[in-house]
Write a protein that holds these residues in place. Sequence first.
Motif, PDB file in Angstrom:
ATOM      1  N   UNK A  24       0.759   7.788   3.027  1.00 19.07           N
ATOM      2  CA  UNK A  24       1.950   8.568   3.392  1.00 19.07           C
ATOM      3  C   UNK A  24       2.578   7.963   4.634  1.00 19.07           C
ATOM      4  N   UNK A  25       3.898   8.180   4.794  1.00 20.97           N
ATOM      5  CA  UNK A  25       4.626   7.616   5.923  1.00 20.97           C
ATOM      6  C   UNK A  25       5.819   6.812   5.449  1.00 20.97           C
ATOM      7  N   UNK A  26       6.713   6.487   6.367  1.00 24.58           N
ATOM      8  CA  UNK A  26       7.980   5.844   6.018  1.00 24.58           C
ATOM      9  C   UNK A  26       7.803   4.491   5.346  1.00 24.58           C
ATOM     10  N   UNK A  27       6.828   3.710   5.784  1.00 29.17           N
ATOM     11  CA  UNK A  27       6.648   2.375   5.209  1.00 29.17           C
ATOM     12  C   UNK A  27       5.457   2.314   4.254  1.00 29.17           C
ATOM     13  N   UNK A  28       4.896   3.464   3.915  1.00 29.83           N
ATOM     14  CA  UNK A  28       3.684   3.505   3.093  1.00 29.83           C
ATOM     15  C   UNK A  28       3.971   3.100   1.649  1.00 29.83           C
ATOM     16  N   UNK A  29       3.112   2.240   1.116  1.00 28.55           N
ATOM     17  CA  UNK A  29       3.131   1.885  -0.304  1.00 28.55           C
ATOM     18  C   UNK A  29       1.742   2.047  -0.913  1.00 28.55           C
ATOM     19  N   UNK A  30       0.807   2.586  -0.123  1.00 32.46           N
ATOM     20  CA  UNK A  30      -0.592   2.536  -0.487  1.00 32.46           C
ATOM     21  C   UNK A  30      -1.056   3.536  -1.532  1.00 32.46           C
ATOM     22  N   UNK A  31      -2.142   3.157  -2.165  1.00 35.62           N
ATOM     23  CA  UNK A  31      -2.887   4.008  -3.079  1.00 35.62           C
ATOM     24  C   UNK A  31      -4.371   3.816  -2.769  1.00 35.62           C
ATOM     25  N   UNK A  44     -18.107   2.848  -2.903  1.00 36.27           N
ATOM     26  CA  UNK A  44     -17.067   2.033  -2.284  1.00 36.27           C
ATOM     27  C   UNK A  44     -15.722   2.755  -2.358  1.00 36.27           C
ATOM     28  N   UNK A  45     -14.814   2.310  -1.503  1.00 41.34           N
ATOM     29  CA  UNK A  45     -13.418   2.749  -1.521  1.00 41.34           C
ATOM     30  C   UNK A  45     -12.522   1.529  -1.542  1.00 41.34           C
ATOM     31  N   UNK A  46     -11.336   1.672  -2.156  1.00 41.35           N
ATOM     32  CA  UNK A  46     -10.349   0.587  -2.152  1.00 41.35           C
ATOM     33  C   UNK A  46      -8.972   1.176  -1.913  1.00 41.35           C
ATOM     34  N   UNK A  47      -8.313   0.695  -0.855  1.00 40.97           N
ATOM     35  CA  UNK A  47      -6.917   1.044  -0.544  1.00 40.97           C
ATOM     36  C   UNK A  47      -6.066  -0.197  -0.810  1.00 40.97           C
ATOM     37  N   UNK A  48      -4.940  -0.050  -1.518  1.00 43.76           N
ATOM     38  CA  UNK A  48      -4.089  -1.205  -1.770  1.00 43.76           C
ATOM     39  C   UNK A  48      -2.615  -0.804  -1.717  1.00 43.76           C
ATOM     40  N   UNK A  49      -1.771  -1.813  -1.548  1.00 41.85           N
ATOM     41  CA  UNK A  49      -0.330  -1.594  -1.488  1.00 41.85           C
ATOM     42  C   UNK A  49       0.367  -2.924  -1.282  1.00 41.85           C
ATOM     43  N   UNK A  50       1.662  -2.878  -0.960  1.00 43.51           N
ATOM     44  CA  UNK A  50       2.438  -4.107  -0.774  1.00 43.51           C
ATOM     45  C   UNK A  50       2.632  -4.398   0.708  1.00 43.51           C
ATOM     46  N   UNK A  51       2.197  -5.567   1.124  1.00 43.65           N
ATOM     47  CA  UNK A  51       2.415  -6.053   2.482  1.00 43.65           C
ATOM     48  C   UNK A  51       3.287  -7.298   2.382  1.00 43.65           C
ATOM     49  N   UNK A  52       4.476  -7.220   2.929  1.00 46.42           N
ATOM     50  CA  UNK A  52       5.427  -8.337   2.876  1.00 46.42           C
ATOM     51  C   UNK A  52       5.616  -8.840   1.450  1.00 46.42           C
TER      52      UNK A  52
END
Length: 313
Positions: free
Chosen positions: A194-201, A220-228
């Motif tokens: 969550x947040x203005x620039x958040x793309x994560x799941x 385990x946990x995995x967080x991913x999203x778009x960075x640049x």
Amino acid sequence: MTLKKMKIIAPIALAVALTAAQGGEIKLMKAENSIAVTIGGEAFTTYHFGKERAKPVLYPIAGPGGKRMVRDYPFSKDSPGEAHDHIHHESLWYSHGDVNGISFWHIGKTRGKIVHKNFLKSAADEIATENEWISPAGKAQCSDTTRIKFFSLPDGGRGVDYRVTLRATHGDVKFGDTKEGSMGIRTHPALRLQGKVATGKAVNSGGVEGKGVWGKPAKWLYYWGKVDGSTVGVGIFDHPSNPRHPTTWHARDYGLIAANPFGYSYFLGKKRGTGDLVLKDGEEISFRYAFVFLGGDKNNSKVEDIYNKWSSK
């Protein structure tokens, strides 16, 4: 449990190298209060251990394609899109919020500090240290031996194998039942949920997704999203040999991910104190975790396969 005596050696030489199977040479370059780590000639991370620090940390961390994987704050306050909250969330670290009633998780004059004491004999791709956990009054509460091994993975992936042995070297020590702990990372803001620039799941080993991963036991946990513009992710692994495996998780939608096997009253609704862990004077206990920085989402990152291979060793 009996403490093992460990041979203390001089600080790591200016440069040591290892030919890694997947991604080229791993080098450790020591400065006065830091050790920079490169893989195949490219920057990976830096270990900071100076006396002015509240705890040793790894910062920055570059993932596949050199993508920044962690928040810059509080090391830098100029990065766009970053929240300046939780100043104690310093990139990647190990600490705990209740050690004999003292918080080593938070930062301040009334908080404890984890102080570097010595470097220990280690492999060429590894940093090994002995640290003391010091109260605000200057009294040692316990010690730890930490071994941090760096490795590479296919397709530009990188990893950190983090082993912490907590030792009751100054009398009995209690690691209390609190959500504020323990093996943590604060991600790049784009990997937030969550947040203005958040793309994560987010997803855990049991298939729980999103905010629901908080407090749940998981391997385990995995967080991913778009960075640049590129899809990258951060995985944290809990080794099967760890006490209380699979661990519970202090994993938030704002980018904090922390393996915490102590906070049972918070995560599982147990009676307060159920998660306490007491080491008697002279005892020790070990925990092993890994962080992997990968390209791809929950499916094409192959995070589960990587966990299965790592956990079998």
